[in-house]
Write an enzyme that holds these catalytic residues in place. Structure first.
Site, PDB file in Angstrom:
ATOM      1  N   GLN A  11      11.837  15.574  -0.550  1.00 45.79           N
ATOM      2  CA  GLN A  11      10.988  16.074   0.544  1.00 45.79           C
ATOM      3  C   GLN A  11      11.647  15.888   1.910  1.00 45.79           C
ATOM      4  OE1 GLN A  11       6.503  15.389   1.994  1.00 45.79           O
ATOM      5  NE2 GLN A  11       7.755  13.573   2.306  1.00 45.79           N
ATOM      6  N   GLN A  23      14.407   6.714  -7.023  1.00 45.82           N
ATOM      7  CA  GLN A  23      13.314   7.040  -7.940  1.00 45.82           C
ATOM      8  C   GLN A  23      12.100   6.602  -7.127  1.00 45.82           C
ATOM      9  OE1 GLN A  23      10.450   7.665  -9.593  1.00 45.82           O
ATOM     10  NE2 GLN A  23      10.418   5.511 -10.099  1.00 45.82           N
ATOM     11  N   THR A  73      10.090   1.090   2.695  1.00 48.47           N
ATOM     12  CA  THR A  73       8.749   1.636   2.470  1.00 48.47           C
ATOM     13  C   THR A  73       7.625   0.632   2.695  1.00 48.47           C
ATOM     14  OG1 THR A  73       7.260   2.393   0.705  1.00 48.47           O
ATOM     15  CG2 THR A  73       9.163   1.155   0.007  1.00 48.47           C
ATOM     16  N   GLU A  93       5.280   0.269   0.788  1.00 57.05           N
ATOM     17  CA  GLU A  93       4.932  -0.328  -0.511  1.00 57.05           C
ATOM     18  C   GLU A  93       5.404  -1.775  -0.600  1.00 57.05           C
ATOM     19  OE1 GLU A  93       3.313   0.923  -3.612  1.00 57.05           O
ATOM     20  OE2 GLU A  93       2.474   2.029  -1.935  1.00 57.05           O
ATOM     21  N   TYR A 111       8.879  -0.404  -8.258  1.00 51.11           N
ATOM     22  CA  TYR A 111       9.416   0.389  -7.144  1.00 51.11           C
ATOM     23  C   TYR A 111       9.513  -0.464  -5.879  1.00 51.11           C
ATOM     24  CZ  TYR A 111       9.362   3.718  -3.213  1.00 51.11           C
ATOM     25  OH  TYR A 111       9.635   4.386  -2.040  1.00 51.11           O
ATOM     26  N   LYS A 167      12.840  -1.599  -3.801  1.00 50.43           N
ATOM     27  CA  LYS A 167      13.001  -1.247  -2.382  1.00 50.43           C
ATOM     28  C   LYS A 167      13.188  -2.493  -1.525  1.00 50.43           C
ATOM     29  CE  LYS A 167      12.764   3.262  -1.678  1.00 50.43           C
ATOM     30  NZ  LYS A 167      13.765   4.024  -0.916  1.00 50.43           N
TER      31      LYS A 167
HETATM   32  P1  NAP Z   1      11.680  12.355  -3.043  1.00 52.31           P
HETATM   33  O1  NAP Z   1      11.084  13.667  -2.673  1.00 52.31           O
HETATM   34  O2  NAP Z   1      11.268  11.694  -4.301  1.00 52.31           O
HETATM   35  O3  NAP Z   1      13.282  12.553  -3.071  1.00 52.31           O
HETATM   36  C1  NAP Z   1      14.126  11.597  -3.643  1.00 52.31           C
HETATM   37  C2  NAP Z   1      15.546  12.113  -3.643  1.00 52.31           C
HETATM   38  O4  NAP Z   1      16.371  11.150  -4.324  1.00 52.31           O
HETATM   39  C3  NAP Z   1      15.751  13.445  -4.393  1.00 52.31           C
HETATM   40  O5  NAP Z   1      16.679  14.223  -3.700  1.00 52.31           O
HETATM   41  C4  NAP Z   1      16.336  12.978  -5.723  1.00 52.31           C
HETATM   42  O6  NAP Z   1      17.119  13.943  -6.372  1.00 52.31           O
HETATM   43  C5  NAP Z   1      17.220  11.843  -5.221  1.00 52.31           C
HETATM   44  N1  NAP Z   1      17.686  10.968  -6.290  1.00 52.31           N
HETATM   45  C6  NAP Z   1      16.948  10.341  -7.230  1.00 52.31           C
HETATM   46  N2  NAP Z   1      17.749   9.614  -8.044  1.00 52.31           N
HETATM   47  C7  NAP Z   1      19.012   9.797  -7.599  1.00 52.31           C
HETATM   48  C8  NAP Z   1      20.291   9.307  -8.025  1.00 52.31           C
HETATM   49  N3  NAP Z   1      20.421   8.519  -9.091  1.00 52.31           N
HETATM   50  N4  NAP Z   1      21.377   9.694  -7.338  1.00 52.31           N
HETATM   51  C9  NAP Z   1      21.275  10.534  -6.275  1.00 52.31           C
HETATM   52  N5  NAP Z   1      20.107  11.024  -5.837  1.00 52.31           N
HETATM   53  C10 NAP Z   1      18.980  10.654  -6.491  1.00 52.31           C
HETATM   54  O7  NAP Z   1      11.477  11.301  -1.861  1.00 52.31           O
HETATM   55  P2  NAP Z   1      11.049  11.579  -0.326  1.00 52.31           P
HETATM   56  O8  NAP Z   1       9.567  11.675  -0.248  1.00 52.31           O
HETATM   57  O9  NAP Z   1      11.912  12.630   0.244  1.00 52.31           O
HETATM   58  O10 NAP Z   1      11.411  10.178   0.320  1.00 52.31           O
HETATM   59  C11 NAP Z   1      12.730   9.905   0.780  1.00 52.31           C
HETATM   60  C12 NAP Z   1      13.011   8.413   0.645  1.00 52.31           C
HETATM   61  O11 NAP Z   1      12.062   7.666   1.414  1.00 52.31           O
HETATM   62  C13 NAP Z   1      12.898   7.858  -0.762  1.00 52.31           C
HETATM   63  O12 NAP Z   1      13.883   6.863  -0.892  1.00 52.31           O
HETATM   64  C14 NAP Z   1      11.528   7.229  -0.826  1.00 52.31           C
HETATM   65  O13 NAP Z   1      11.511   6.165  -1.764  1.00 52.31           O
HETATM   66  C15 NAP Z   1      11.386   6.725   0.597  1.00 52.31           C
HETATM   67  N6  NAP Z   1      10.029   6.682   1.131  1.00 52.31           N
HETATM   68  C16 NAP Z   1       9.225   7.776   1.023  1.00 52.31           C
HETATM   69  C17 NAP Z   1       7.975   7.737   1.610  1.00 52.31           C
HETATM   70  C18 NAP Z   1       7.064   8.947   1.546  1.00 52.31           C
HETATM   71  O14 NAP Z   1       5.872   8.772   1.793  1.00 52.31           O
HETATM   72  N7  NAP Z   1       7.593  10.127   1.286  1.00 52.31           N
HETATM   73  C19 NAP Z   1       7.550   6.602   2.325  1.00 52.31           C
HETATM   74  C20 NAP Z   1       8.426   5.530   2.410  1.00 52.31           C
HETATM   75  C21 NAP Z   1       9.673   5.580   1.834  1.00 52.31           C
HETATM   76  P3  NAP Z   1      16.467  14.959  -7.475  1.00 52.31           P
HETATM   77  O15 NAP Z   1      15.889  16.088  -6.658  1.00 52.31           O
HETATM   78  O16 NAP Z   1      17.649  15.329  -8.289  1.00 52.31           O
HETATM   79  O17 NAP Z   1      15.421  14.195  -8.209  1.00 52.31           O
HETATM   80  O1  F7E Z   2      -0.403   7.511  -4.347  1.00 52.42           O
HETATM   81  C1  F7E Z   2      -3.751   6.907  -5.619  1.00 52.42           C
HETATM   82  C2  F7E Z   2      -2.630   5.998  -6.059  1.00 52.42           C
HETATM   83  O2  F7E Z   2       1.525   8.492  -5.553  1.00 52.42           O
HETATM   84  C3  F7E Z   2      -1.215   7.189  -3.233  1.00 52.42           C
HETATM   85  C4  F7E Z   2       5.708   7.350  -2.346  1.00 52.42           C
HETATM   86  O3  F7E Z   2       6.258   8.322  -1.493  1.00 52.42           O
HETATM   87  O4  F7E Z   2       4.335   6.465  -0.586  1.00 52.42           O
HETATM   88  C5  F7E Z   2       4.302   7.023  -1.884  1.00 52.42           C
HETATM   89  O5  F7E Z   2       3.743   6.092  -2.801  1.00 52.42           O
HETATM   90  C6  F7E Z   2      -2.487   6.506  -3.708  1.00 52.42           C
HETATM   91  C7  F7E Z   2      -2.245   5.376  -4.728  1.00 52.42           C
HETATM   92  O6  F7E Z   2       1.824   7.578  -3.212  1.00 52.42           O
HETATM   93  C8  F7E Z   2      -3.907   9.607  -8.013  1.00 52.42           C
HETATM   94  O7  F7E Z   2      -3.070   5.062  -7.036  1.00 52.42           O
HETATM   95  C9  F7E Z   2      -5.283   8.267  -7.051  1.00 52.42           C
HETATM   96  O8  F7E Z   2      -3.096   4.306  -4.431  1.00 52.42           O
HETATM   97  O9  F7E Z   2       0.620   9.664  -3.498  1.00 52.42           O
HETATM   98  P1  F7E Z   2       0.925   8.411  -4.197  1.00 52.42           P
HETATM   99  P2  F7E Z   2       2.193   6.027  -3.121  1.00 52.42           P
HETATM  100  O10 F7E Z   2       2.039   5.347  -4.418  1.00 52.42           O
HETATM  101  O11 F7E Z   2       1.455   5.481  -1.955  1.00 52.42           O
HETATM  102  C10 F7E Z   2       5.090   5.256  -0.462  1.00 52.42           C
HETATM  103  C11 F7E Z   2       5.049   4.818   0.973  1.00 52.42           C
HETATM  104  C12 F7E Z   2       6.451   5.376  -1.037  1.00 52.42           C
HETATM  105  O12 F7E Z   2       7.377   4.713  -0.589  1.00 52.42           O
HETATM  106  C13 F7E Z   2       6.583   6.104  -2.323  1.00 52.42           C
HETATM  107  O13 F7E Z   2       7.929   6.518  -2.526  1.00 52.42           O
HETATM  108  O14 F7E Z   2      -3.272   7.476  -4.410  1.00 52.42           O
HETATM  109  N1  F7E Z   2      -4.065   7.976  -6.570  1.00 52.42           N
HETATM  110  N2  F7E Z   2      -5.223   9.248  -7.934  1.00 52.42           N
HETATM  111  C14 F7E Z   2      -3.173   8.796  -7.145  1.00 52.42           C
HETATM  112  N3  F7E Z   2      -1.837   8.917  -6.988  1.00 52.42           N
HETATM  113  C15 F7E Z   2      -1.212   9.887  -7.699  1.00 52.42           C
HETATM  114  N4  F7E Z   2       0.125  10.059  -7.527  1.00 52.42           N
HETATM  115  N5  F7E Z   2      -1.884  10.695  -8.594  1.00 52.42           N
HETATM  116  C16 F7E Z   2      -3.240  10.602  -8.785  1.00 52.42           C
HETATM  117  O15 F7E Z   2      -3.820  11.322  -9.593  1.00 52.42           O
END
Ligand code: NAP
Ligand code: F7E
Length: 332
Positions: free
Chosen positions: A12, A83, A125, A127, A148, A152
Site C-alpha cells: 500500500q 509480512q 508500528t 502494534e 508480528y 517489529k
Molecule cells: P503491505 O501492503 O502489506 O506491503 C508490504 C510489502 O512488503 C509488499 O510490497 C510485500 O510484497 C513486501 N514483502 C513482503 N515480504 C517480503 C520479502 N520477504 N521480501 C521483500 N518484500 C516483501 O504493507 P503497507 O500497509 O504498505 O505497510 C508498509 C509497512 O509499514 C509494512 O512494513 C507494515 O508492517 C508497516 N506498517 C503499516 C501500517 C499500516 O497501517 N498500513 C502501520 C504501521 C506500520 P508482496 O506484494 O510481494 O507481498
Molecule cells: O485490524 C479488528 C481486528 O487487520 C484492525 C496492519 O497494517 O495496522 C494494521 O494492523 C482491527 C483489529 O489491522 C476484522 O481484530 C475485526 O482489532 O485492519 P486490521 P491491524 O491488526 O490493526 C498496524 C498498525 C500494522 O502495523 C499492521 O501491519 O480490526 N477486526 N474484524 C478485523 N480485522 C480484520 N483484518 N478482519 C476482520 O474481519
C-alpha cells in the site's frame, strides 16, 4: 538528483511514497520480490509505474539486498517490506520473524557494509504498544502481543542499535493504522468499504467480521508517507509517532461507511468467530505531538473523509468494471 530505494514497493505505502519522491525530483528504485504473477497494480493505480525502476530483492536473501544497494546507489532507503498482517502472524510466526524482524537487520548490515552514509527509514508500528494504555507516544513502554508486533519490535531495536552503535542515520516511524483505496483487502477498513460497495451493488448480503469493539487511530496513507520523508531530512536521526490523535471502534467505521451509501450497518454486519484473533490489541490512540513540533507534520485527511474516499473508490470499481478490466489488462 537524490536517489531512493523503496523496499516493499508493491504494498500500500510503496506507490504513495514513490509518487511523493518522484514529485520531489528523486530517482526512485523499487525493491520487489519476484512472484509467479505480476503484482504491480498499485503502481499503475497511482500512475507511478513508469517513474520507478524495479529491482528484485527478498528480505530473506541478504545477497539480493546487497546487490540492490550496489545497483541503485541510494542516498535514502525506505524499508516498507514486511509480512504485515497481524492475523496471519499467528499462523506464520516463523516466517513473520524471519521477514519482518530479521530482514531488517539484513538491510541495516548491508548498509553498514556497503555505504554507511545511506539514510534509513524503518516502518515501525503502533502494534508494538500492544495493550499499553492510550494515548501512546514515543515515551510509552512497548508491550507487543502478537508475533508480528514482536518481530517489529526486534526490528525497531535493531534500527536503534545500528544508529547508536555504528552511527547510521537510521530512523523508525512508529506509524498508527493508515489506510487508502489501495489498502490490502484483508485489512478491516478495506474489507468493510469493499463489502459496503458489494452490498450497495446487490452482489452480496452481509459482511462477516471479528472484534467490533477494537479501537484504532486511522489516518490516510498519502499523509503518512510525507512523515517518512521528513524524518530523513532532519539534522539528527530519531524515532517519531505518526497518528491522527483520534480513535474509533470497528463498529464506528462500519456505521460511517454504510452511512456513505444511505444504509444502516446493523442490518448487514455479523460477527464470525473465525475472524477473532488469539490476542487482539484493544485500544490504540497515538499522540503525534513530537512529529508536529519537530517535523512540522500533521494529517490532512480526517476520519470521515478517509472512509468516504475508500467507499467511493470501491463503489466506482464495481460501477465501472470495464475501466478496471482495461487497467488490469494493461499490466498483466
Ligand atoms: P503491505 O501492503 O502489506 O506491503 C508490504 C510489502 O512488503 C509488499 O510490497 C510485500 O510484497 C513486501 N514483502 C513482503 N515480504 C517480503 C520479502 N520477504 N521480501 C521483500 N518484500 C516483501 O504493507 P503497507 O500497509 O504498505 O505497510 C508498509 C509497512 O509499514 C509494512 O512494513 C507494515 O508492517 C508497516 N506498517 C503499516 C501500517 C499500516 O497501517 N498500513 C502501520 C504501521 C506500520 P508482496 O506484494 O510481494 O507481498
Ligand atoms: O485490524 C479488528 C481486528 O487487520 C484492525 C496492519 O497494517 O495496522 C494494521 O494492523 C482491527 C483489529 O489491522 C476484522 O481484530 C475485526 O482489532 O485492519 P486490521 P491491524 O491488526 O490493526 C498496524 C498498525 C500494522 O502495523 C499492521 O501491519 O480490526 N477486526 N474484524 C478485523 N480485522 C480484520 N483484518 N478482519 C476482520 O474481519
Amino acid at each position: 538528483m537524490k536517489r531512493a530505494l523503496i523496499i516493499g514497493i508493491t504494498g500500500q505505502d510503496g506507490p504513495y511514497l514513490a509518487k511523493l519522491l518522484v514529485n520531489k525530483g528523486y530517482k526512485v528504485y523499487g525493491g520487489y520480490r519476484r512472484s509467479s504473477t505480476r503484482n504491480l497494480w498499485r503502481l499503475h493505480y497511482l500512475d507511478v509505474k513508469k517513474d520507478v525502476e524495479l529491482i528484485s530483492l527478498d528480505l530473506i536473501d541478504q545477497t539480493s539486498i546487497m546487490a540492490a544497494i550496489k545497483q541503485s546507489r541510494p542516498d535514502e532507503i525506505y524499508n516498507l517490506a514486511a509480512q504485515s498482517f497481524v492475523g496471519v502472524s499467528f499462523e506464520e510466526a516463523i516466517a513473520t520473524g524471519e521477514i519482518t524482524g530479521l530482514g531488517v537487520t539484513r538491510i541495516l548490515d548491508s548498509i553498514r557494509q556497503t555505504n554507511p552514509r545511506i539514510k534509513f527509514y524503518q516502518a515501525s508500528t503502533s502494534e508494538m504498544f500492544g495493550d499499553a494504555l492510550p494515548p501512546q507516544s514515543e515515551k510509552t513502554l512497548f508491550e507487543p502481543n502478537s508475533p508480528y508486533a514482536a518481530a517489529k519490535l526486534y526490528a525497531h531495536w535493531a534500527t536503534k542499535s545500528y544508529r547508536q552503535g555504528y552511527g547510521l542515520f537510521a530512523c523508525s516511524g512508529i506509524l498508527f493504522n493508515h489506510e487508502s483505496p489501495i489498502r490490502g483487502i484483508e485489512f478491516v477498513t478495506r474489507k468493510i468499504t469493499d463489502g459496503v460497495a458489494r452490498i450497495k451493488m446487490g452482489y452480496s448480503d452481509k459482511i462477516y467480521l471479528g472484534n467490533l469493539d477494537a479501537k484504532r487511530d486511522w489516518g490516510f496513507a498519502g499523509d503518512y508517507v510525507e512523515a517518512m520523508w521528513l524524518m530523513l531530512q532532519q539534522k539528527k536521526a530519531d524515532d517519531y509517532v505518526i497518528a491522527t490523535g483520534e480513535s474509533h471502534t470497528v463498529k464506528e467505521f462500519c456505521e460511517e461507511a454504510f452511512s456513505c451509501v444511505g444504509l444502516n450497518w446493523q442490518k448487514y454486519v455479523e460477527v464470525d468467530k473465525k475472524f477473532l484473533r488469539p490476542n487482539d490489541v484493544h485500544y490504540l490512540l497515538g499522540d503525534p505531538a513530537k512529529a508536529k513540533k519537530e517535523l512540522n507534520w500533521q494529517p490532512k485527511v480526517n476520519f470521515k473523509e478517509l472512509v468516504k474516499m475508500m467507499v467511493e473508490a470501491d463503489l466506482e470499481k464495481y460501477q465501472n468494471p470495464l475501466k478496471h478490466t482495461r487497467q488490469f489488462l494493461k499490466h498483466i
